[in-house]
Design a protein around this motif. Sequence first.
Motif, PDB file in Angstrom:
ATOM      1  N   MET A   1       0.826  -1.206   0.000  1.00 27.51           N
ATOM      2  CA  MET A   1       0.000   0.000   0.000  1.00 27.51           C
ATOM      3  C   MET A   1       0.865   1.261   0.000  1.00 27.51           C
ATOM      4  SD  MET A   1      -3.011  -1.089  -0.287  1.00 27.51           S
ATOM      5  CE  MET A   1      -3.988   0.350   0.036  1.00 27.51           C
ATOM      6  N   ILE A   2       1.925   1.268   0.781  1.00 23.23           N
ATOM      7  CA  ILE A   2       2.816   2.429   0.814  1.00 23.23           C
ATOM      8  C   ILE A   2       3.509   2.608  -0.528  1.00 23.23           C
ATOM      9  CG2 ILE A   2       4.963   3.307   1.831  1.00 23.23           C
ATOM     10  CD1 ILE A   2       3.996   2.077   4.492  1.00 23.23           C
ATOM     11  N   GLU A   3       3.929   1.506  -1.112  1.00 18.32           N
ATOM     12  CA  GLU A   3       4.628   1.549  -2.398  1.00 18.32           C
ATOM     13  C   GLU A   3       3.757   2.155  -3.499  1.00 18.32           C
ATOM     14  OE1 GLU A   3       5.940  -1.906  -5.474  1.00 18.32           O
ATOM     15  OE2 GLU A   3       6.563  -2.156  -3.383  1.00 18.32           O
ATOM     16  N   ASN A   4       2.477   1.894  -3.465  1.00 15.80           N
ATOM     17  CA  ASN A   4       1.570   2.357  -4.517  1.00 15.80           C
ATOM     18  C   ASN A   4       0.771   3.597  -4.138  1.00 15.80           C
ATOM     19  OD1 ASN A   4       1.901   0.302  -6.643  1.00 15.80           O
ATOM     20  ND2 ASN A   4       1.347  -1.062  -4.961  1.00 15.80           N
ATOM     21  N   SER A   5       1.009   4.168  -2.966  1.00 11.86           N
ATOM     22  CA  SER A   5       0.185   5.292  -2.513  1.00 11.86           C
ATOM     23  C   SER A   5       0.419   6.559  -3.328  1.00 11.86           C
ATOM     24  CB  SER A   5       0.437   5.562  -1.030  1.00 11.86           C
ATOM     25  OG  SER A   5       1.778   5.966  -0.826  1.00 11.86           O
ATOM     26  N   ILE A   6       1.653   6.859  -3.692  1.00 12.49           N
ATOM     27  CA  ILE A   6       1.928   8.085  -4.452  1.00 12.49           C
ATOM     28  C   ILE A   6       1.245   8.020  -5.818  1.00 12.49           C
ATOM     29  CG2 ILE A   6       3.736   9.509  -5.473  1.00 12.49           C
ATOM     30  CD1 ILE A   6       3.679   9.614  -2.437  1.00 12.49           C
TER      31      ILE A   6
ATOM     32  N   ALA B   1      -1.346   6.244  -6.610  1.00 15.11           N
ATOM     33  CA  ALA B   1      -2.798   6.301  -6.409  1.00 15.11           C
ATOM     34  C   ALA B   1      -3.268   7.736  -6.165  1.00 15.11           C
ATOM     35  CB  ALA B   1      -3.200   5.414  -5.241  1.00 15.11           C
ATOM     36  N   ILE B   2      -2.514   8.494  -5.389  1.00 16.13           N
ATOM     37  CA  ILE B   2      -2.899   9.881  -5.121  1.00 16.13           C
ATOM     38  C   ILE B   2      -2.796  10.720  -6.391  1.00 16.13           C
ATOM     39  CG2 ILE B   2      -2.223  11.979  -3.873  1.00 16.13           C
ATOM     40  CD1 ILE B   2      -1.546  10.144  -1.499  1.00 16.13           C
ATOM     41  N   LYS B   3      -1.755  10.470  -7.200  1.00 18.75           N
ATOM     42  CA  LYS B   3      -1.627  11.198  -8.468  1.00 18.75           C
ATOM     43  C   LYS B   3      -2.791  10.888  -9.404  1.00 18.75           C
ATOM     44  CE  LYS B   3       3.384  11.703  -8.662  1.00 18.75           C
ATOM     45  NZ  LYS B   3       4.617  11.316  -9.346  1.00 18.75           N
ATOM     46  N   LEU B   4      -3.142   9.611  -9.506  1.00 17.47           N
ATOM     47  CA  LEU B   4      -4.271   9.229 -10.363  1.00 17.47           C
ATOM     48  C   LEU B   4      -5.589   9.799  -9.842  1.00 17.47           C
ATOM     49  CD1 LEU B   4      -3.354   5.514 -11.155  1.00 17.47           C
ATOM     50  CD2 LEU B   4      -3.248   7.475 -12.700  1.00 17.47           C
ATOM     51  N   LEU B   5      -5.756   9.810  -8.532  1.00 15.51           N
ATOM     52  CA  LEU B   5      -6.964  10.381  -7.949  1.00 15.51           C
ATOM     53  C   LEU B   5      -7.034  11.883  -8.215  1.00 15.51           C
ATOM     54  CD1 LEU B   5      -9.516   9.989  -6.230  1.00 15.51           C
ATOM     55  CD2 LEU B   5      -8.092  10.312  -4.206  1.00 15.51           C
ATOM     56  N   ALA B   6      -5.900  12.576  -8.089  1.00 13.57           N
ATOM     57  CA  ALA B   6      -5.879  14.018  -8.354  1.00 13.57           C
ATOM     58  C   ALA B   6      -6.198  14.311  -9.814  1.00 13.57           C
ATOM     59  CB  ALA B   6      -4.518  14.596  -7.982  1.00 13.57           C
ATOM     60  N   GLU B   7      -5.699  13.471 -10.732  1.00 13.11           N
ATOM     61  CA  GLU B   7      -6.016  13.653 -12.151  1.00 13.11           C
ATOM     62  C   GLU B   7      -7.502  13.407 -12.410  1.00 13.11           C
ATOM     63  OE1 GLU B   7      -3.550  11.173 -14.554  1.00 13.11           O
ATOM     64  OE2 GLU B   7      -1.709  12.186 -13.934  1.00 13.11           O
TER      65      GLU B   7
ATOM     66  N   GLU C   1     -16.975   8.929  -7.649  1.00 15.67           N
ATOM     67  CA  GLU C   1     -16.640   7.742  -8.446  1.00 15.67           C
ATOM     68  C   GLU C   1     -15.130   7.563  -8.563  1.00 15.67           C
ATOM     69  OE1 GLU C   1     -17.157  11.171 -11.266  1.00 15.67           O
ATOM     70  OE2 GLU C   1     -18.359  10.359  -9.653  1.00 15.67           O
ATOM     71  N   CYS C   2     -14.373   8.649  -8.524  1.00  9.53           N
ATOM     72  CA  CYS C   2     -12.909   8.555  -8.557  1.00  9.53           C
ATOM     73  C   CYS C   2     -12.384   7.910  -7.278  1.00  9.53           C
ATOM     74  CB  CYS C   2     -12.283   9.936  -8.733  1.00  9.53           C
ATOM     75  SG  CYS C   2     -12.675  10.723 -10.291  1.00  9.53           S
ATOM     76  N   LEU C   3     -12.993   8.274  -6.154  1.00  7.98           N
ATOM     77  CA  LEU C   3     -12.603   7.704  -4.870  1.00  7.98           C
ATOM     78  C   LEU C   3     -12.926   6.214  -4.820  1.00  7.98           C
ATOM     79  CD1 LEU C   3     -11.292   8.859  -2.354  1.00  7.98           C
ATOM     80  CD2 LEU C   3     -13.558   9.229  -1.421  1.00  7.98           C
ATOM     81  N   VAL C   4     -14.084   5.844  -5.335  1.00  6.28           N
ATOM     82  CA  VAL C   4     -14.470   4.434  -5.378  1.00  6.28           C
ATOM     83  C   VAL C   4     -13.509   3.654  -6.268  1.00  6.28           C
ATOM     84  CG1 VAL C   4     -16.268   2.837  -6.149  1.00  6.28           C
ATOM     85  CG2 VAL C   4     -16.890   4.866  -4.855  1.00  6.28           C
ATOM     86  N   GLN C   5     -13.121   4.239  -7.392  1.00  8.03           N
ATOM     87  CA  GLN C   5     -12.171   3.590  -8.303  1.00  8.03           C
ATOM     88  C   GLN C   5     -10.815   3.386  -7.619  1.00  8.03           C
ATOM     89  OE1 GLN C   5     -11.361   5.930 -11.759  1.00  8.03           O
ATOM     90  NE2 GLN C   5     -10.098   4.356 -12.715  1.00  8.03           N
ATOM     91  N   THR C   6     -10.372   4.369  -6.849  1.00 15.66           N
ATOM     92  CA  THR C   6      -9.099   4.254  -6.132  1.00 15.66           C
ATOM     93  C   THR C   6      -9.153   3.137  -5.105  1.00 15.66           C
ATOM     94  OG1 THR C   6      -8.685   6.612  -6.449  1.00 15.66           O
ATOM     95  CG2 THR C   6      -7.422   5.512  -4.738  1.00 15.66           C
ATOM     96  N   PHE C   7     -10.252   3.070  -4.339  1.00 18.92           N
ATOM     97  CA  PHE C   7     -10.390   2.013  -3.346  1.00 18.92           C
ATOM     98  C   PHE C   7     -10.521   0.637  -3.996  1.00 18.92           C
ATOM     99  CE2 PHE C   7     -11.839   5.428  -0.328  1.00 18.92           C
ATOM    100  CZ  PHE C   7     -10.769   5.284   0.529  1.00 18.92           C
ATOM    101  N   THR C   8     -11.187   0.564  -5.126  1.00 22.39           N
ATOM    102  CA  THR C   8     -11.312  -0.704  -5.846  1.00 22.39           C
ATOM    103  C   THR C   8      -9.947  -1.196  -6.320  1.00 22.39           C
ATOM    104  OG1 THR C   8     -13.522  -0.056  -6.571  1.00 22.39           O
ATOM    105  CG2 THR C   8     -12.478  -1.848  -7.769  1.00 22.39           C
ATOM    106  N   THR C   9      -9.132  -0.281  -6.804  1.00 25.66           N
ATOM    107  CA  THR C   9      -7.775  -0.639  -7.227  1.00 25.66           C
ATOM    108  C   THR C   9      -6.950  -1.118  -6.040  1.00 25.66           C
ATOM    109  OG1 THR C   9      -7.900   1.019  -8.982  1.00 25.66           O
ATOM    110  CG2 THR C   9      -5.719   0.200  -8.415  1.00 25.66           C
ATOM    111  N   ALA C  10      -7.074  -0.431  -4.903  1.00 32.05           N
ATOM    112  CA  ALA C  10      -6.325  -0.821  -3.702  1.00 32.05           C
ATOM    113  C   ALA C  10      -6.744  -2.207  -3.216  1.00 32.05           C
ATOM    114  CB  ALA C  10      -6.526   0.210  -2.595  1.00 32.05           C
ATOM    115  N   VAL C  11      -8.035  -2.470  -3.237  1.00 36.23           N
ATOM    116  CA  VAL C  11      -8.522  -3.797  -2.815  1.00 36.23           C
ATOM    117  C   VAL C  11      -8.018  -4.871  -3.770  1.00 36.23           C
ATOM    118  CG1 VAL C  11     -10.608  -5.201  -2.578  1.00 36.23           C
ATOM    119  CG2 VAL C  11     -10.512  -2.934  -1.560  1.00 36.23           C
TER     120      VAL C  11
ATOM    121  N   LEU D   1      -5.244  -4.813  -5.364  1.00 35.99           N
ATOM    122  CA  LEU D   1      -3.819  -5.020  -5.092  1.00 35.99           C
ATOM    123  C   LEU D   1      -3.582  -5.951  -3.910  1.00 35.99           C
ATOM    124  CD1 LEU D   1      -2.192  -1.492  -5.515  1.00 35.99           C
ATOM    125  CD2 LEU D   1      -1.644  -3.558  -6.799  1.00 35.99           C
ATOM    126  N   ILE D   2      -4.356  -5.754  -2.851  1.00 33.68           N
ATOM    127  CA  ILE D   2      -4.085  -6.547  -1.647  1.00 33.68           C
ATOM    128  C   ILE D   2      -4.941  -7.800  -1.528  1.00 33.68           C
ATOM    129  CG2 ILE D   2      -3.215  -4.561  -0.359  1.00 33.68           C
ATOM    130  CD1 ILE D   2      -5.873  -4.556   1.163  1.00 33.68           C
TER     131      ILE D   2
END
Length: 121
Positions: free
Chosen positions: A46-51, A53-59, A93-103, A105-106
């Motif tokens: 999660m730490i490795e992919n957080s930056i 994920a935040i960049k994609l969420l900001a975009e 929907e962007c936030l949901v997409q970010t959480f879906t990607t995180a789930v 991954l793990i």
Amino acid sequence: MHLIKIAFLLSFLALSQKSQVQGAISSELDHHLRCLEVVTDAGALMIENSITAIKLLAECVGYQPKLTLNGSVLRFIRLAHQFAKKAIYDRPECLVQTFTTAVGLIRPIIAKFDSLRCFDD
């Protein structure tokens, strides 16, 4: 402070020796260490992919803050609040997409954690 760190390190090394930890404690400790390893793997992933994920969420949200190098901590907190507010209220929907990607991954790590039955007594 250094003495505490050295004592902690030596204690950990003493516990790590297989000849020191035998019997019922050995298998139980080994099981807990495997569970802890899975948790740290998930945290590292999660730490490795957080930056990214935040960049994609900001975009996705379309957030482009005006950053200055001499900003205070309070300004940083304000920017984070504005970003979170925009992500939650304007583009959820962007936030949901970010959480879906995180789930996604793990998910394999969660399966491994479940197979170890870490919460079973």
